[in-house]
Design a protein around this motif. Structure first.
Motif, mmCIF file in Angstrom:
data_model
loop_
_atom_site.group_PDB
_atom_site.id
_atom_site.type_symbol
_atom_site.label_atom_id
_atom_site.label_comp_id
_atom_site.label_asym_id
_atom_site.label_seq_id
_atom_site.Cartn_x
_atom_site.Cartn_y
_atom_site.Cartn_z
ATOM 1 N N ASN A 12 19.273 38.212 45.125
ATOM 2 C CA ASN A 12 18.174 39.207 45.047
ATOM 3 C C ASN A 12 18.606 40.424 44.772
ATOM 4 O O ASN A 12 17.810 41.571 45.701
ATOM 5 C CB ASN A 12 17.176 38.797 46.113
ATOM 6 C CG ASN A 12 16.380 37.535 46.075
ATOM 7 O OD1 ASN A 12 16.400 37.355 44.784
ATOM 8 N ND2 ASN A 12 15.844 37.009 46.840
ATOM 9 N N TRP A 13 19.604 40.914 44.250
ATOM 10 C CA TRP A 13 20.093 42.241 44.223
ATOM 11 C C TRP A 13 19.253 43.479 43.802
ATOM 12 O O TRP A 13 18.643 43.277 42.799
ATOM 13 C CB TRP A 13 21.423 42.286 43.289
ATOM 14 C CG TRP A 13 22.339 43.476 43.473
ATOM 15 C CD1 TRP A 13 22.155 44.624 42.696
ATOM 16 C CD2 TRP A 13 23.205 43.642 44.394
ATOM 17 N NE1 TRP A 13 23.018 45.632 43.100
ATOM 18 C CE2 TRP A 13 23.806 45.207 43.983
ATOM 19 C CE3 TRP A 13 23.775 43.144 45.335
ATOM 20 C CZ2 TRP A 13 24.661 45.772 44.858
ATOM 21 C CZ3 TRP A 13 24.762 43.763 46.249
ATOM 22 C CH2 TRP A 13 25.355 44.943 45.953
ATOM 23 N N ILE A 14 19.111 44.407 44.706
ATOM 24 C CA ILE A 14 18.360 45.439 44.115
ATOM 25 C C ILE A 14 19.208 46.751 43.906
ATOM 26 O O ILE A 14 20.085 46.996 44.823
ATOM 27 C CB ILE A 14 17.280 45.922 45.076
ATOM 28 C CG1 ILE A 14 16.295 46.782 44.571
ATOM 29 C CG2 ILE A 14 17.636 46.154 46.608
ATOM 30 C CD1 ILE A 14 14.825 46.910 45.072
ATOM 31 N N GLY A 15 19.037 47.109 42.755
ATOM 32 C CA GLY A 15 19.815 48.569 42.476
ATOM 33 C C GLY A 15 20.950 48.357 41.313
ATOM 34 O O GLY A 15 21.153 47.335 40.757
ATOM 35 N N GLY A 16 21.441 49.388 40.871
ATOM 36 C CA GLY A 16 22.654 49.391 40.073
ATOM 37 C C GLY A 16 24.167 48.553 40.674
ATOM 38 O O GLY A 16 24.164 48.452 42.012
ATOM 39 N N ALA A 17 24.847 48.178 39.851
ATOM 40 C CA ALA A 17 25.848 47.480 40.360
ATOM 41 C C ALA A 17 27.040 47.109 39.271
ATOM 42 O O ALA A 17 26.652 47.474 37.886
ATOM 43 C CB ALA A 17 25.671 46.097 40.659
ATOM 44 N N GLU A 18 28.372 47.340 39.395
ATOM 45 C CA GLU A 18 29.311 46.968 38.689
ATOM 46 C C GLU A 18 30.180 45.875 38.921
ATOM 47 O O GLU A 18 30.547 45.752 40.202
ATOM 48 C CB GLU A 18 30.519 48.371 38.407
ATOM 49 C CG GLU A 18 31.377 48.080 37.560
ATOM 50 C CD GLU A 18 32.395 49.284 37.544
ATOM 51 O OE1 GLU A 18 32.720 49.888 38.638
ATOM 52 O OE2 GLU A 18 33.001 49.387 36.370
ATOM 53 N N PHE A 19 30.287 44.828 38.024
ATOM 54 C CA PHE A 19 31.029 43.701 38.355
ATOM 55 C C PHE A 19 32.237 43.797 37.611
ATOM 56 O O PHE A 19 32.466 44.090 36.456
ATOM 57 C CB PHE A 19 30.298 42.492 37.770
ATOM 58 C CG PHE A 19 28.659 42.460 38.414
ATOM 59 C CD1 PHE A 19 28.798 41.328 39.538
ATOM 60 C CD2 PHE A 19 27.698 42.959 38.115
ATOM 61 C CE1 PHE A 19 27.469 41.188 39.981
ATOM 62 C CE2 PHE A 19 26.560 42.800 38.741
ATOM 63 C CZ PHE A 19 26.221 41.869 39.701
ATOM 64 N N GLU A 20 33.096 43.451 38.253
ATOM 65 C CA GLU A 20 34.750 43.784 37.761
ATOM 66 C C GLU A 20 35.336 42.086 37.580
ATOM 67 O O GLU A 20 35.351 41.478 38.553
ATOM 68 C CB GLU A 20 35.648 44.324 38.513
ATOM 69 C CG GLU A 20 35.126 45.794 38.622
ATOM 70 C CD GLU A 20 36.097 46.707 39.681
ATOM 71 O OE1 GLU A 20 35.701 47.933 39.745
ATOM 72 O OE2 GLU A 20 37.011 46.254 40.146
ATOM 73 N N PHE A 21 35.812 41.847 36.335
ATOM 74 C CA PHE A 21 36.233 40.696 36.082
ATOM 75 C C PHE A 21 37.699 40.574 35.584
ATOM 76 O O PHE A 21 38.222 41.539 34.993
ATOM 77 C CB PHE A 21 35.534 39.920 34.910
ATOM 78 C CG PHE A 21 34.203 39.368 35.613
ATOM 79 C CD1 PHE A 21 33.578 38.217 35.916
ATOM 80 C CD2 PHE A 21 32.976 40.293 35.109
ATOM 81 C CE1 PHE A 21 32.480 37.952 36.384
ATOM 82 C CE2 PHE A 21 31.828 40.012 35.491
ATOM 83 C CZ PHE A 21 31.417 38.872 36.098
ATOM 84 N N MET A 22 38.486 39.519 35.979
ATOM 85 C CA MET A 22 40.080 39.444 35.402
ATOM 86 C C MET A 22 39.875 38.434 34.556
ATOM 87 O O MET A 22 39.432 37.151 35.001
ATOM 88 C CB MET A 22 40.910 39.409 36.464
ATOM 89 C CG MET A 22 42.175 39.360 35.973
ATOM 90 S SD MET A 22 42.692 40.838 35.023
ATOM 91 C CE MET A 22 42.899 42.001 36.371
ATOM 92 N N ARG A 23 40.165 38.488 33.142
ATOM 93 C CA ARG A 23 40.290 37.004 32.599
ATOM 94 C C ARG A 23 41.603 36.514 32.255
ATOM 95 O O ARG A 23 42.595 37.436 31.895
ATOM 96 C CB ARG A 23 39.622 37.457 30.845
ATOM 97 C CG ARG A 23 39.537 36.440 30.174
ATOM 98 C CD ARG A 23 38.977 36.472 28.854
ATOM 99 N NE ARG A 23 37.543 37.217 28.859
ATOM 100 C CZ ARG A 23 36.897 37.841 27.947
ATOM 101 N NH1 ARG A 23 37.421 37.854 26.697
ATOM 102 N NH2 ARG A 23 35.677 38.305 28.266
ATOM 103 N N ASP A 24 41.927 35.357 32.818
ATOM 104 C CA ASP A 24 43.331 34.885 32.806
ATOM 105 C C ASP A 24 43.793 34.636 31.120
ATOM 106 O O ASP A 24 43.132 34.127 30.572
ATOM 107 C CB ASP A 24 43.135 33.363 33.214
ATOM 108 C CG ASP A 24 44.470 32.882 33.638
ATOM 109 O OD1 ASP A 24 45.324 32.721 32.738
ATOM 110 O OD2 ASP A 24 44.851 32.375 34.760
ATOM 111 N N GLU A 25 44.777 35.190 31.153
ATOM 112 C CA GLU A 25 45.535 35.400 29.865
ATOM 113 C C GLU A 25 45.744 34.060 29.270
ATOM 114 O O GLU A 25 45.943 33.879 28.070
ATOM 115 C CB GLU A 25 46.536 36.466 29.584
ATOM 116 C CG GLU A 25 47.542 36.035 30.292
ATOM 117 C CD GLU A 25 49.107 36.923 30.209
ATOM 118 O OE1 GLU A 25 48.858 38.100 29.839
ATOM 119 O OE2 GLU A 25 50.147 36.632 30.140
ATOM 120 N N GLU A 26 45.928 33.049 29.969
ATOM 121 C CA GLU A 26 46.350 31.761 29.450
ATOM 122 C C GLU A 26 45.137 30.968 29.478
ATOM 123 O O GLU A 26 44.989 30.137 28.489
ATOM 124 C CB GLU A 26 47.499 31.159 30.350
ATOM 125 C CG GLU A 26 48.808 31.747 30.135
ATOM 126 C CD GLU A 26 49.814 30.956 31.178
ATOM 127 O OE1 GLU A 26 49.649 29.776 31.799
ATOM 128 O OE2 GLU A 26 50.887 31.728 31.558
#
Lengths: 84, 347
Positions: free
Chosen positions: B255-269
């Motif tokens: 139930n997140w309230i406010g701005g957010a930044e989500f950081e992802f790593m995409r597995d190269e394989e």
């Protein structure tokens, strides 16, 4: 010989600038590269493309096939084309 | 209407204040004044006349919440602030704790709750992801060098050694891990996070949660140029339904309230996306979201005021931001004004 198609989300400009909207990666293609992608887009088979390149640049079909395969392998690695 | 914004430190590791203000100012229905809240007399945003009408120096929240609230109250007596949008990690807990006190003096804020801030912490995120079936790198918390000898068998070198608040290094063997452990713990304290290393490319999502499980908007970005501090100095908006969906799911579950930044790593394989971190505020690249069609800072102001906001369903892919530096020339009198009086008037 296997045939290939360009993946849906690949955008290529007239200048040969290729942008992958899913990964944000971009590439610059030379004239032959741009031409190969254009032929793929039109639905040509691999043999047809090799024949066209050989004719266009006046090279032996064996040489054209080797270069085509090298280029296709790079496109596959970057998930730009897929075998059909 | 008066909106106060923090994070005007547009330096090589920029705060999100200036792009947040840029978005708010560009909204069609914006008719008001922007007040800058700054921690340092040399925060560049304070000297940019088109950013904030007036800028006030405030103390760091680590100096105590009473002093912090007192200074905000003092500024409020002069300015009669309607909304404060905090934008920095270090002040989020302070604003979450002061939310009701600020409301009692007429200031509304948009900030995640203390519970939400705790769950997304670097030391807690893995458990949260495990619970909700979201892929995240395996995590192990180390409170002493001895703990590094007891790494679970699924954690193989290289691993990432991370501080609880900041800093991350890739350790290829035990000796490197020990060295980074000591370096980070002396600066940021304990525990130290030992994380599975995922080889691949980083992707980010900027989003806004409405506090009721809904996502007001979300834009995905790939960094095109990264500084030696690991900050994106150029980036492009991309089309990636998977990381947007994961971000939406997290917002829904929390139930997140406010701005957010989500950081992802995409597995190269495997091409699989792993959620690395959730930053509890808008990123410094939030203006790219605005330019791509989602004015999330403006929507945040509306949410803070209790207004109903429309959700953004799409955005333009292929928009690029390129950050640049610029030497702003001003008079020493401006610096004197903010240093001596604690306020810099740009009007």
């Amino acid at each position: 010989m296997e045939n290939y198609k360009m993946l849906n989300n690949v955008a290529v400009s007239e200048n040969g600038f290729l942008f992958l909207p899913g990964t944000g990666e971009s590439f610059t293609l030379n004239e032959i590269g741009r031409m190969i992608l254009e032929y793929l887009k039109e639905g040509n088979s691999s043999n047809e493309i090799i024949e066209k390149i050989a004719g266009e640049y006046d090279v032996d079909e064996t040489v054209a096939e080797r270069d085509f395969n090298d280029f296709i392998n790079q496109l596959k690695n970057f998930r730009i084309v897929d075998a059909i | 209407m008066k909106i106060a914004v923090t994070g005007l430190n547009n330096v090589d590791n920029p705060g999100p204040g200036v792009p947040v203000i840029r978005g708010i100012r560009e909204a069609d229905d914006f008719d008001g004044e922007i007040i800058g809240l700054i921690y340092d007399a040399l925060e560049p945003g304070a000297y940019m006349s088109e950013v904030a009408s007036r800028n006030y120096l405030i103390p760091y929240p680590s100096g105590g919440l009473d002093i912090y609230f007192e200074r905000l109250s003092q500024i409020n007596e002069i300015e009669k602030i309607d909304v404060i949008i905090p934008t920095l990690d270090a002040e989020m807990f302070a604003f979450a704790k002061l939310k009701s006190k600020l409301e009692s003096i007429g200031i509304k804020t948009l900030v995640p709750t203390v519970e939400q801030l705790t769950i997304r912490g670097k030391d807690k995120l893995f458990s949260f992801c495990e619970k909700y079936n979201i892929s995240a790198p395996k995590n192990y918390l180390a409170s002493s060098v001895q703990d590094l000898y007891k790494l679970p068998s699924e954690l193989k070198y290289p691993v990432v050694i991370k501080g609880i608040f900041y800093d991350a290094y890739i350790a290829n063997n035990f000796d490197e891990a020990e060295s980074y452990f000591r370096k980070i713990s002396s600066k940021w304290g304990y525990p130290i996070i030992v994380q599975e290393y995922i080889k691949g490319s980083e992707y980010n999502v900027c989003a806004l949660g409405d506090g009721e499980g809904g996502t007001v908007g979300a834009v995905a970005m790939k960094k095109l140029f990264i500084t030696d501090k690991g900050k994106g100095w150029a980036g492009v908006s991309i089309e990636d339904d998977e990381i947007i969906d994961i971000s939406r799911k997290v917002i829904e579950e929390l139930n997140w309230i406010g701005g957010a930044e989500f950081e992802f790593m995409r597995d190269e394989e495997t091409n699989k996306n792993y959620l690395l971190e959730i930053n509890p505020r808008f990123p410094a690249w939030v203006y790219l979201a605005v330019a791509a069609g989602q004015n999330l800072p403006h929507a945040a102001v509306q949410l803070a005021q209790g207004k109903k906001v429309e959700t953004f369903e799409s955005y333009e892919v292929g928009k690029i931001f390129i950050r640049y530096s610029w030497d702003l020339i001003t008079d020493i009198k401006k610096f004197e004004e903010i240093t001596v009086k604690g306020v810099l008037n740009n009007e």
